[in-house]
Write a protein that holds these residues in place. Sequence first.
Motif, mmCIF file in Angstrom:
data_model
loop_
_atom_site.group_PDB
_atom_site.id
_atom_site.type_symbol
_atom_site.label_atom_id
_atom_site.label_comp_id
_atom_site.label_asym_id
_atom_site.label_seq_id
_atom_site.Cartn_x
_atom_site.Cartn_y
_atom_site.Cartn_z
ATOM 1 N N ALA A 123 -24.271 -40.543 37.835
ATOM 2 C CA ALA A 123 -24.771 -40.044 36.553
ATOM 3 C C ALA A 123 -24.199 -40.829 35.385
ATOM 4 O O ALA A 123 -24.876 -41.091 34.395
ATOM 5 C CB ALA A 123 -24.441 -38.554 36.410
ATOM 6 N N SER A 124 -22.940 -41.258 35.482
ATOM 7 C CA SER A 124 -22.313 -41.980 34.378
ATOM 8 C C SER A 124 -22.871 -43.384 34.198
ATOM 9 O O SER A 124 -22.713 -43.991 33.137
ATOM 10 C CB SER A 124 -20.798 -42.059 34.613
ATOM 11 O OG SER A 124 -20.518 -42.656 35.863
ATOM 12 N N ALA A 313 -22.128 -34.070 45.181
ATOM 13 C CA ALA A 313 -22.384 -33.356 46.428
ATOM 14 C C ALA A 313 -23.578 -34.004 47.103
ATOM 15 O O ALA A 313 -24.483 -34.523 46.437
ATOM 16 C CB ALA A 313 -22.651 -31.872 46.164
ATOM 17 N N GLY A 314 -23.564 -33.995 48.419
ATOM 18 C CA GLY A 314 -24.655 -34.632 49.146
ATOM 19 C C GLY A 314 -24.912 -33.965 50.482
ATOM 20 O O GLY A 314 -24.006 -33.441 51.124
ATOM 21 N N LEU A 315 -26.179 -33.983 50.879
ATOM 22 C CA LEU A 315 -26.613 -33.452 52.167
ATOM 23 C C LEU A 315 -27.556 -34.469 52.792
ATOM 24 O O LEU A 315 -28.535 -34.878 52.162
ATOM 25 C CB LEU A 315 -27.324 -32.110 51.988
ATOM 26 C CG LEU A 315 -27.947 -31.493 53.245
ATOM 27 C CD1 LEU A 315 -26.867 -31.146 54.268
ATOM 28 C CD2 LEU A 315 -28.756 -30.244 52.887
ATOM 29 N N THR A 316 -27.253 -34.891 54.019
ATOM 30 C CA THR A 316 -28.044 -35.918 54.699
ATOM 31 C C THR A 316 -28.390 -35.446 56.101
ATOM 32 O O THR A 316 -27.539 -34.891 56.801
ATOM 33 C CB THR A 316 -27.273 -37.241 54.778
ATOM 34 O OG1 THR A 316 -26.905 -37.659 53.467
ATOM 35 C CG2 THR A 316 -28.112 -38.325 55.432
ATOM 36 N N LEU A 333 -26.410 -34.999 44.427
ATOM 37 C CA LEU A 333 -26.238 -34.467 43.084
ATOM 38 C C LEU A 333 -24.964 -35.055 42.484
ATOM 39 O O LEU A 333 -23.923 -35.108 43.141
ATOM 40 C CB LEU A 333 -26.139 -32.937 43.115
ATOM 41 C CG LEU A 333 -27.304 -32.192 43.770
ATOM 42 C CD1 LEU A 333 -27.005 -30.688 43.845
ATOM 43 C CD2 LEU A 333 -28.600 -32.428 43.006
ATOM 44 N N SER A 334 -25.052 -35.498 41.229
ATOM 45 C CA SER A 334 -23.910 -36.097 40.548
ATOM 46 C C SER A 334 -23.864 -35.580 39.124
ATOM 47 O O SER A 334 -24.881 -35.554 38.432
ATOM 48 C CB SER A 334 -24.037 -37.629 40.556
ATOM 49 O OG SER A 334 -23.014 -38.223 39.782
ATOM 50 N N ARG A 335 -22.676 -35.161 38.696
ATOM 51 C CA ARG A 335 -22.491 -34.672 37.328
ATOM 52 C C ARG A 335 -21.230 -35.303 36.753
ATOM 53 O O ARG A 335 -20.170 -35.253 37.369
ATOM 54 C CB ARG A 335 -22.371 -33.143 37.307
ATOM 55 C CG ARG A 335 -22.262 -32.557 35.899
ATOM 56 C CD ARG A 335 -22.240 -31.050 35.948
ATOM 57 N NE ARG A 335 -21.087 -30.550 36.685
ATOM 58 C CZ ARG A 335 -20.846 -29.263 36.904
ATOM 59 N NH1 ARG A 335 -21.702 -28.357 36.483
ATOM 60 N NH2 ARG A 335 -19.767 -28.892 37.565
ATOM 61 N N LEU A 352 -27.351 -36.146 37.420
ATOM 62 C CA LEU A 352 -28.392 -36.893 38.115
ATOM 63 C C LEU A 352 -28.599 -36.279 39.492
ATOM 64 O O LEU A 352 -27.650 -36.127 40.263
ATOM 65 C CB LEU A 352 -27.996 -38.365 38.250
ATOM 66 C CG LEU A 352 -28.958 -39.267 39.009
ATOM 67 C CD1 LEU A 352 -30.273 -39.411 38.249
ATOM 68 C CD2 LEU A 352 -28.337 -40.641 39.253
ATOM 69 N N GLY A 353 -29.827 -35.929 39.794
ATOM 70 C CA GLY A 353 -30.191 -35.425 41.111
ATOM 71 C C GLY A 353 -31.174 -36.369 41.776
ATOM 72 O O GLY A 353 -32.130 -36.827 41.144
#
Length: 407
Positions: A123-124, A313-316, A333-335, A352-353
């Motif tokens: 996201a940054s 966070a991530g799911l794969t 997902l990133s914040r 950012l998703g």
Amino acid sequence: MTRGWELAGLLLAAPGLAAAQEWAWQAGAQGRHEYDSNPGLQSQAGAAGQSSVLSGNLSLERRTEAQRSRLDLDLISTQGSSHVGRGAQGHLAFLHSLSAPLDTWTWGAGYRHDRLLGANTRASDVALGNAARSTADASVAWSRSLSERLSTQAQWQWSNNRVDSAPAGNNYRLGSGSVSLQHLHTETTSLSLTLSRSRQLRDAGGGTITTNAARLGWTQSASETLHWGASAGRSETTREFSVFTLVCPLPVAYCNAGLVRPVLASRDVTLRSRDSQYSANAAWRLSETGDVSVTASRALNPGLFGVTREDSAGLTASRAWSDRLRWRAALDLSRSLRPAGTADAPGTRSSLGTLTLGLSQQLAERWKLDWQAQHRVYDASDPQIRARSNRFSISLQYLGARVSGLP
């Protein structure tokens, strides 16, 4: 790319490369065509763009009983509209390791020229758009086995980071070091303790940022198909910089009366903050053809805007339909929280998703075809931006055979 080729010459002169007959090499190539409805994620109605990417890679490796050397070279050419990010990119890296009965030494150097909005965008990164980035780095590491269950490791890293469109003073050099202790508690459980320190030196009077951190880690193998791990720690960040303010050279009454003009003077400022860091991950192999993994973390990442706190966070999930066909789905997902310039001002937040769906098909022994669809949602507080993009790509990859002797 001039700096990259200069570094290539230095790396090729490294010890061990003279024994050409002991090296093995492998080359590959890839072509990709991509469409993105909003490449820069800078507005809700961004301009769509298409791009074609051609890339080639070469890996050289030399192994002996006690040593290993590896040289990797990647060259990428992108053609498309300017907001997609056209031009040449590349990556050059050299790594050498030396092993003894109880000790292992590793050192390396590299150079990378790429773009911020790549496949693993945070996201940054989006705040600077699809800018070109250049990074030169070097590292040294040492590890020692203290006993059958206890080992230690120390490492040092340095990098010079530059972005084409970065504001004055935002490009930086980063030096970091860490010492860690790992203990194999049981055959399936390990514990670790890591102490680290990093120092960011920013260009053009941008000041310095120092972060000291301590972290405890734990990994567990519950079975042959289930693994997980977690870590947690605390850190302290000190930011030192100078600001320019108007001051009265005499008692302030003289300036208020208009008898003396204020002058511009520099004032040193020190800001300190404490934060927590953590990470957790789990991987589960459902069957011989399918697996699932999940991750979550909070990290402090040095960058152009200082040390940014990044929550992710991530799911794969992936599954093979046959020996040649496999699908993959990922939700990331990133914040980020970017630090403010003063102690009492709020930071800048962004999120950012990314949802990715992919399909890989092995056409032949060394040929692979990939399809990918990606949807991204970006939200920033300053300036206020809400943007979406849809990206579709198809790529054809060739991986050559491993050959002994230099090409």
